[in-house]
Design a protein around this motif. Structure first.
Motif, PDB file in Angstrom:
ATOM      1  N   GLU A  26      -4.507  -5.850  13.934  1.00  0.00           N
ATOM      2  CA  GLU A  26      -5.100  -5.044  12.854  1.00  0.00           C
ATOM      3  C   GLU A  26      -4.052  -4.458  11.904  1.00  0.00           C
ATOM      4  O   GLU A  26      -4.406  -3.934  10.857  1.00  0.00           O
ATOM      5  CB  GLU A  26      -5.997  -3.944  13.419  1.00  0.00           C
ATOM      6  N   LEU A  28      -1.606  -6.437  10.693  1.00  0.00           N
ATOM      7  CA  LEU A  28      -1.231  -7.492   9.735  1.00  0.00           C
ATOM      8  C   LEU A  28      -1.914  -7.203   8.408  1.00  0.00           C
ATOM      9  O   LEU A  28      -2.994  -6.598   8.374  1.00  0.00           O
ATOM     10  CB  LEU A  28      -1.737  -8.863  10.214  1.00  0.00           C
ATOM     11  N   THR A  29      -1.321  -7.675   7.310  1.00  0.00           N
ATOM     12  CA  THR A  29      -2.076  -7.611   6.057  1.00  0.00           C
ATOM     13  C   THR A  29      -3.141  -8.714   6.099  1.00  0.00           C
ATOM     14  O   THR A  29      -3.040  -9.685   6.861  1.00  0.00           O
ATOM     15  CB  THR A  29      -1.186  -7.842   4.823  1.00  0.00           C
ATOM     16  N   ILE A  30      -4.143  -8.519   5.258  1.00  0.00           N
ATOM     17  CA  ILE A  30      -5.211  -9.524   5.171  1.00  0.00           C
ATOM     18  C   ILE A  30      -4.613 -10.878   4.744  1.00  0.00           C
ATOM     19  O   ILE A  30      -4.966 -11.924   5.289  1.00  0.00           O
ATOM     20  CB  ILE A  30      -6.289  -9.035   4.174  1.00  0.00           C
ATOM     21  N   HIS A  31      -3.670 -10.844   3.811  1.00  0.00           N
ATOM     22  CA  HIS A  31      -3.029 -12.080   3.343  1.00  0.00           C
ATOM     23  C   HIS A  31      -2.253 -12.770   4.469  1.00  0.00           C
ATOM     24  O   HIS A  31      -2.340 -13.994   4.635  1.00  0.00           O
ATOM     25  CB  HIS A  31      -2.092 -11.758   2.178  1.00  0.00           C
ATOM     26  N   GLY A 120       5.342  -7.466   5.419  1.00  0.00           N
ATOM     27  CA  GLY A 120       4.523  -6.826   6.453  1.00  0.00           C
ATOM     28  C   GLY A 120       4.948  -5.387   6.663  1.00  0.00           C
ATOM     29  O   GLY A 120       5.920  -4.928   6.067  1.00  0.00           O
ATOM     30  N   VAL A 121       4.216  -4.679   7.509  1.00  0.00           N
ATOM     31  CA  VAL A 121       4.575  -3.299   7.854  1.00  0.00           C
ATOM     32  C   VAL A 121       5.786  -3.335   8.777  1.00  0.00           C
ATOM     33  O   VAL A 121       5.767  -3.998   9.813  1.00  0.00           O
ATOM     34  CB  VAL A 121       3.388  -2.589   8.543  1.00  0.00           C
ATOM     35  N   THR A 125       8.311   2.069   9.182  1.00  0.00           N
ATOM     36  CA  THR A 125       7.160   2.847   8.715  1.00  0.00           C
ATOM     37  C   THR A 125       6.088   2.944   9.799  1.00  0.00           C
ATOM     38  O   THR A 125       5.349   3.931   9.850  1.00  0.00           O
ATOM     39  CB  THR A 125       6.569   2.267   7.416  1.00  0.00           C
ATOM     40  N   SER A 129       4.875   6.556  11.032  1.00  0.00           N
ATOM     41  CA  SER A 129       3.471   6.971  10.980  1.00  0.00           C
ATOM     42  C   SER A 129       3.047   7.647  12.279  1.00  0.00           C
ATOM     43  O   SER A 129       2.195   8.538  12.285  1.00  0.00           O
ATOM     44  CB  SER A 129       2.567   5.771  10.675  1.00  0.00           C
TER      45      SER A 129
ATOM     46  N   VAL B  25      -5.814  -5.994  -2.864  1.00  0.00           N
ATOM     47  CA  VAL B  25      -6.471  -5.635  -1.609  1.00  0.00           C
ATOM     48  C   VAL B  25      -6.002  -6.512  -0.442  1.00  0.00           C
ATOM     49  O   VAL B  25      -5.932  -6.069   0.695  1.00  0.00           O
ATOM     50  CB  VAL B  25      -8.013  -5.697  -1.782  1.00  0.00           C
ATOM     51  N   GLU B  26      -5.617  -7.762  -0.741  1.00  0.00           N
ATOM     52  CA  GLU B  26      -5.201  -8.638   0.362  1.00  0.00           C
ATOM     53  C   GLU B  26      -3.868  -8.216   1.008  1.00  0.00           C
ATOM     54  O   GLU B  26      -3.506  -8.727   2.063  1.00  0.00           O
ATOM     55  CB  GLU B  26      -5.132 -10.105  -0.087  1.00  0.00           C
ATOM     56  N   TYR B  27      -3.171  -7.268   0.372  1.00  0.00           N
ATOM     57  CA  TYR B  27      -1.939  -6.757   0.986  1.00  0.00           C
ATOM     58  C   TYR B  27      -2.147  -5.434   1.710  1.00  0.00           C
ATOM     59  O   TYR B  27      -1.201  -4.807   2.141  1.00  0.00           O
ATOM     60  CB  TYR B  27      -0.807  -6.680  -0.043  1.00  0.00           C
ATOM     61  N   LEU B  28      -3.394  -4.979   1.844  1.00  0.00           N
ATOM     62  CA  LEU B  28      -3.698  -3.889   2.771  1.00  0.00           C
ATOM     63  C   LEU B  28      -3.653  -4.448   4.188  1.00  0.00           C
ATOM     64  O   LEU B  28      -3.926  -5.628   4.405  1.00  0.00           O
ATOM     65  CB  LEU B  28      -5.118  -3.339   2.542  1.00  0.00           C
ATOM     66  N   THR B  29      -3.356  -3.600   5.173  1.00  0.00           N
ATOM     67  CA  THR B  29      -3.543  -4.054   6.542  1.00  0.00           C
ATOM     68  C   THR B  29      -5.043  -4.062   6.844  1.00  0.00           C
ATOM     69  O   THR B  29      -5.828  -3.380   6.183  1.00  0.00           O
ATOM     70  CB  THR B  29      -2.839  -3.139   7.570  1.00  0.00           C
ATOM     71  N   ILE B  30      -5.399  -4.837   7.855  1.00  0.00           N
ATOM     72  CA  ILE B  30      -6.804  -4.894   8.270  1.00  0.00           C
ATOM     73  C   ILE B  30      -7.276  -3.494   8.676  1.00  0.00           C
ATOM     74  O   ILE B  30      -8.377  -3.060   8.327  1.00  0.00           O
ATOM     75  CB  ILE B  30      -6.959  -5.913   9.425  1.00  0.00           C
ATOM     76  N   HIS B  31      -6.416  -2.753   9.380  1.00  0.00           N
ATOM     77  CA  HIS B  31      -6.770  -1.389   9.806  1.00  0.00           C
ATOM     78  C   HIS B  31      -7.008  -0.468   8.604  1.00  0.00           C
ATOM     79  O   HIS B  31      -7.977   0.302   8.586  1.00  0.00           O
ATOM     80  CB  HIS B  31      -5.661  -0.828  10.699  1.00  0.00           C
ATOM     81  N   ARG B  33      -7.929  -1.269   5.590  1.00  0.00           N
ATOM     82  CA  ARG B  33      -9.199  -1.641   4.963  1.00  0.00           C
ATOM     83  C   ARG B  33     -10.381  -1.053   5.731  1.00  0.00           C
ATOM     84  O   ARG B  33     -11.289  -0.453   5.155  1.00  0.00           O
ATOM     85  CB  ARG B  33      -9.318  -3.175   4.919  1.00  0.00           C
ATOM     86  N   PRO B 119       0.208   3.224   8.214  1.00  0.00           N
ATOM     87  CA  PRO B 119       1.310   2.657   7.435  1.00  0.00           C
ATOM     88  C   PRO B 119       0.857   1.488   6.565  1.00  0.00           C
ATOM     89  O   PRO B 119      -0.181   0.879   6.819  1.00  0.00           O
ATOM     90  CB  PRO B 119       2.289   2.175   8.508  1.00  0.00           C
ATOM     91  N   GLY B 120       1.637   1.190   5.535  1.00  0.00           N
ATOM     92  CA  GLY B 120       1.323   0.058   4.656  1.00  0.00           C
ATOM     93  C   GLY B 120       2.601  -0.651   4.224  1.00  0.00           C
ATOM     94  O   GLY B 120       3.707  -0.221   4.549  1.00  0.00           O
ATOM     95  N   VAL B 121       2.431  -1.747   3.496  1.00  0.00           N
ATOM     96  CA  VAL B 121       3.580  -2.484   2.957  1.00  0.00           C
ATOM     97  C   VAL B 121       4.160  -1.670   1.792  1.00  0.00           C
ATOM     98  O   VAL B 121       3.449  -1.326   0.857  1.00  0.00           O
ATOM     99  CB  VAL B 121       3.152  -3.884   2.470  1.00  0.00           C
TER     100      VAL B 121
END
Lengths: 264, 264
Positions: A26, A28-31, A120-121, A125, A129, B25-31, B33, B119-121
């Motif tokens: 979860e 991972l990024t969606i991409h 990626g994260v 970070t 977090s 949006v595709e560079y958000l993590t699944i979590h 989102r 956390p995010g990218v």
């Protein structure tokens, strides 16, 4: 199905170097998830492939091991001449990750392979977090592994980052060969920073139940020296960082500086 | 539906500070989102809310503006007493993000609010991924904004990071008030680093068609001074970084050090 679809779209192949984040799928990024799911080949070391096991369904999997990074990169560049290949990298693909080596190998191979780096994260970070907000201000990231960087240079970087009040993140604080690197790094930082400055130690950030962390201070961190291992991320606050105890758990807050401008 | 579901699960509310990554949006993590989609309230400045518009469907939206960060944090802490609240932060929630201010406000409010930092990218690794592999080795991150940090300290940090060969990432290279900060930073770095060292400038990393970047050198980067704005991320290589030209586009490679150990 993923295979036939991506092959028809990419006749010349493509190599993705994919940062898979700290651990759980979860994060991972969606991409990144989409790229891995649509690859013909997924290459990586066993630890990282295990983390994304739920995304592996029909791709050819190539397991490599630590220390075999150059072979792994060469194989990936070769396969990407005609296939869609994901080379997975823990955390972000850049930060101590596989992006550099893959581009170096591609450059040397003089093969016209298309490479996309998927960020990626990072462990930094992810660890931050969990600890709260230790790195909202200027920071320096230093690996204590002297396998690829001379130890003398590592000490100079520790010294300069500590002397100008950067928040400091340490990677690879321990290695089998040089167990004393971590204690030496703390000693250098303490020359410039008060013993009460908070230090966070994080293991397996955001990897489900494996995650563990300690909030302590520069004065006390060496009490936990045995707890620290190769994969622990260390975050040392700056001179303004403080520990906030809330409902029995400790967090690290580094102020961004708003308190100098606003009241709240 | 999102609202009733999350409220029934979280009687006492929860505040998420969510790093939404560099843009698309595709560079958000699944979590990240999932958290946003399941919140009662989503709070952020307009730019960030626009980036995640496709995820906003039924939540209460609170738009804030730049410079109103303290008010925004106070409001979020208050609402999270009884609701599920996502405070969105560009890039990662820690790195020059909202995590710090939210924890500071929560600490001062002495309200027992549950806060999770997601956390995010970051803009750093997003920009690095476009440029190639500029930061696979030790690096320092410095904001050139002297709104919250004294300029004198910023110069000291530039000096120490440049003198010990860190890859350097600059945030906020320009501001309306001090337009000369960027040129001064480059001048300091050039005292220690050869003019041929690669520099990457990235605008709107991974924000669809808005993305733009330049690969140049320390000697030539000030030719692009007018191109650089407040939101440009600057990455300056270390003494070993080089430019790789492939099929008409330039990338920056910083070697990790494998070349000292392996042949390829």
């Amino acid at each position: 199905m993923a295979e036939s679809q991506s092959q028809s779209q990419n006749k010349h192949g493509k190599l993705y170097v994919v940062g898979i984040g700290p651990g759980s799928v979860e994060y991972l990024t969606i991409h990144a998830r989409d790229v891995i799911q649509n690859s013909d080949y997924v290459i990586g070391n066993g630890t990282y492939l295990d983390q994304i096991e739920s995304l592996l369904n029909g791709q050819e999997i190539i397991r490599s091991s630590m220390g075999k990074e150059v072979d792994r990169a060469s194989r990936a560049v070769e396969l990407a001449q005609s296939s869609v290949v994901s080379m997975v990298s823990g955390g972000d693909a850049n930060i101590y990750g596989m992006a550099g080596l893959v581009l170096e190998v591609a450059e040397n191979a003089k093969q016209d392979v298309e490479v996309e780096i998927v960020p990626g994260v990072t462990a930094i970070t992810a660890s931050a977090s969990i600890l709260g907000s230790p790195i909202v201000n200027d920071f320096a990231v230093i690996s204590l592994s002297d396998l690829l960087t001379p130890w003398d240079m590592i000490e100079k970087r520790l010294d300069s980052a500590a002397s100008t009040d950067f928040v400091i993140s340490l990677y690879n604080p321990k290695s089998r060969k040089r167990n004393s690197n971590f204690a030496r790094a703390i000693e250098i930082i303490k020359q410039y920073r008060d013993g009460s400055v908070p230090v966070g130690l994080v293991k397996n950030a955001l990897r489900d139940e494996k995650q563990d962390y300690i909030v302590t201070t520069l004065d006390n961190v060496l009490d936990y020296e045995d707890w620290v291992d190769m994969r622990t991320t260390v975050l040392v606050g700056n001179s303004e960082s403080r520990i906030w105890s809330q409902s029995g758990s400790d967090r690290i807050i580094t102020p961004r500086g708003y308190h100098r401008k606003y009241e709240y």
